[in-house]
Scaffold this active site. Structure first.
Site, PDB file in Angstrom:
ATOM      1  N   LYS A   2       5.088   4.401  -1.106  1.00  0.00           N
ATOM      2  CA  LYS A   2       5.273   5.762  -1.626  1.00  0.00           C
ATOM      3  C   LYS A   2       6.629   6.337  -1.233  1.00  0.00           C
ATOM      4  O   LYS A   2       7.155   7.224  -1.920  1.00  0.00           O
ATOM      5  CB  LYS A   2       4.138   6.666  -1.133  1.00  0.00           C
ATOM      6  CG  LYS A   2       2.776   6.309  -1.754  1.00  0.00           C
ATOM      7  CD  LYS A   2       1.627   7.074  -1.112  1.00  0.00           C
ATOM      8  CE  LYS A   2       0.290   6.676  -1.737  1.00  0.00           C
ATOM      9  NZ  LYS A   2      -0.870   7.328  -1.086  1.00  0.00           N
ATOM     10  N   GLY A  30       0.819  -1.207   0.000  1.00  0.00           N
ATOM     11  CA  GLY A  30       0.000   0.000   0.000  1.00  0.00           C
ATOM     12  C   GLY A  30       0.851   1.254   0.000  1.00  0.00           C
ATOM     13  O   GLY A  30       1.933   1.310  -0.588  1.00  0.00           O
ATOM     14  N   SER A  31       0.383   2.251   0.712  1.00  0.00           N
ATOM     15  CA  SER A  31       1.004   3.575   0.645  1.00  0.00           C
ATOM     16  C   SER A  31       2.377   3.665   1.305  1.00  0.00           C
ATOM     17  O   SER A  31       3.071   4.665   1.126  1.00  0.00           O
ATOM     18  CB  SER A  31       0.070   4.614   1.271  1.00  0.00           C
ATOM     19  OG  SER A  31      -1.088   4.776   0.467  1.00  0.00           O
ATOM     20  N   THR A  32       2.800   2.643   2.067  1.00  0.00           N
ATOM     21  CA  THR A  32       4.167   2.686   2.583  1.00  0.00           C
ATOM     22  C   THR A  32       5.176   2.667   1.441  1.00  0.00           C
ATOM     23  O   THR A  32       6.294   3.170   1.577  1.00  0.00           O
ATOM     24  CB  THR A  32       4.453   1.509   3.538  1.00  0.00           C
ATOM     25  OG1 THR A  32       4.246   0.269   2.858  1.00  0.00           O
ATOM     26  CG2 THR A  32       3.547   1.580   4.762  1.00  0.00           C
TER      27      THR A  32
END
Length: 484
Positions: A216, A212-214
């Protein structure tokens, strides 16, 4: 001598020669292979004829050996706080073999490692007393992680960014290795093997899932290192809403009112803006994102700590829309908690990744060192300037953004939340992630952490990295810094 007797004598001579040849072949060419065969019960009898050496945490053994009441196996393995340390030790079973540190260092622990033999024992064939395996685990961090995960299905890893020492590794639900250590534990083994929650799987190392957004953080590092944007405070070219290239699919943000249009990297991390990082990944192209991911350790099929971790994956052969989705840690991107802890550790350590390891030393029974593992043996994967900028942005996430539950009083804490889609059309409960670092200026201590909550039993609407994973990370960081 008549012809019949002569033929019989020649035949008998040939049979004797064949027998001698076969015996010579078995003894000198196949003897070692037969001796080492896992089906040779003599090996198991010899292995458990004496107490095994121990796996050590902070100077104290977390394993032991117990005399058996009957049978031809004199001792069996025991564990202290077995469920707490199972993700570190693995198990040593008289029937089902050995895993993790128990398996990797089996010859040290049972005394058959050739480095432990003195000249007399080489001549007599006598087995040396079992040696010991000294780990890097900090019991305070391990206990904090295990208690904080509780009944949740998930995993957590903590690393010292400067040395690469693994300070904590927990996978839940766990199991007690003592319950499958003997020769009559078939029912316990069957229950563990058939448990749908897979307690025997070390989720910290062996179950890569969408980060997920980790992820990014990896994309942001690629953008800064490749000069796509000069700093985390430069406004990006990021329309909101953002339509995936070549499709009519509009990528939404978790917070529709967040200031995500053309947001800076700092703001985009603070609010976890999907449009910014999807557009960024497309702008960089999959090759540049993959190159950065691989510097962090993705696509490494031989990541050993020394237990081998499953490879975290950044895929190939994608179209532009798929590449954009990788920018938010989706499509076919997967990562282990170990991998995401490594991402934060490299950022915390000014762009240098110290090789992660959870064994510091192996010794013989008398404490003589057989092998030591070097701390801080690492490589530069990004510039110090990029690492400093990413740390500053991660601090903003914790102080003013989506990672507020990770704050530790008196320490610098930076982090990144993640909520990864699960199932076709995100039909199943999402995974909650948090990766972070903490530094205590007064003591010089620091730590990097990653937490995955695979399933907490919470309602879908309550699943978030900040709500579920960040509190676990916060407790681990406090323990590592001595802030408890």
């Amino acid at each position: 001598m008549n012809k019949t007797i002569r033929r019989a004598a020649v035949f008998c001579l040939l049979m004797v020669l064949a027998l001698l040849g076969r015996a010579t072949y078995v003894q000198f060419y196949k003897g070692q292979a037969l001796a080492d065969d896992k089906l040779n019960r003599r090996n198991t009898i010899a292995q458990y004829a004496n107490p095994l050496g121990d796996i050590i945490v902070a100077g104290s053994p977390v394993t032991g050996s117990q005399r058996t009441a009957s049978g031809d196996l004199a001792y069996k393995r025991t564990y202290k706080n077995g469920e707490l340390y199972a993700a570190v030790t693995g198990f040593s079973s008289q029937v089902y073999g050995a895993t993790q540190l128990e398996g990797i260092y089996g010859k040290v622990l049972d005394g058959t490692d050739t480095r432990m033999k003195d000249p007399l024992s080489v001549l007599t064939g006598e087995r040396a007393r079992g040696g010991n395996v000294l780990t890097t685990i900090d019991p305070a961090v391990q206990k904090a992680a295990y208690a904080a995960l509780g009944s949740k299905k998930g995993a957590a890893v903590a690393i010292d960014p400067k040395t690469g020492r693994v300070l904590g590794m927990v996978s839940t639900p766990s199991y007690d290795p003592s319950k499958i250590a003997g020769s009559t534990d078939g029912d316990a083994w069957k229950a563990l093997s058939e448990d749908p929650d897979k307690p025997l799987v070390n989720r910290a190392l062996r179950q890569p899932l969408p980060p997920g957004s980790t992820f990014k953080l990896v994309v942001a590092a690629a953008a800064l290192e490749n000069g796509l944007y000069p700093s985390v405070d430069t406004r990006t070219d990021s329309p909101n809403p953002y339509t995936l290239p070549g499709t009519r699919t509009v990528l939404s943000n978790e917070n529709p009112s967040a200031p995500c249009e053309n947001a800076t990297i700092r703001t985009a991390l603070q609010y976890s803006c999907n449009n910014v990082f999807a557009k960024m990944a497309d702008g960089l192209g999959q090759d540049k994102v993959r190159a950065m991911a691989e510097k962090f350790g993705f696509n490494d099929a031989e990541q050993d700590v020394p237990v081998r971790a499953s490879a975290s994956v950044y895929p190939k052969g994608m179209d532009k829309a798929q590449t954009a989705l990788t920018g938010i840690g989706q499509f076919d991107v997967t990562a282990t908690p170990l991998q995401m802890a490594m991402v934060s550790a490299a950022i915390a350590n000014d762009g240098v990744m110290a090789s992660p390891h959870m064994v510091s030393q192996i010794t013989d029974a008398d404490g003589t060192t057989l092998q030591s593992y070097k701390d801080g043996d690492g490589k530069r994967i990004m510039s110090a300037r990029t690492a400093r900028q990413l740390r500053a942005a991660m601090v903003t996430v914790v102080e003013d953004g989506t990672g507020s539950n990770a704050r530790v009083s008196g320490a610098e804490v930076g982090g990144k939340t993640g909520t990864a889609q699960h199932g076709v059309g995100n039909s199943k409960t999402p995974y909650a992630w948090f990766t972070s670092y903490a530094k205590d200026a007064s003591s010089g201590k620091e730590v990097a952490v990653a937490v995955l909550i695979e399933d907490s039993g919470a309602a879908r609407s309550e699943v978030s990295g900040n709500g579920l994973a960040a509190p676990v990370a916060q407790k681990m960081m406090r323990a590592a810094l001595g802030s408890e």
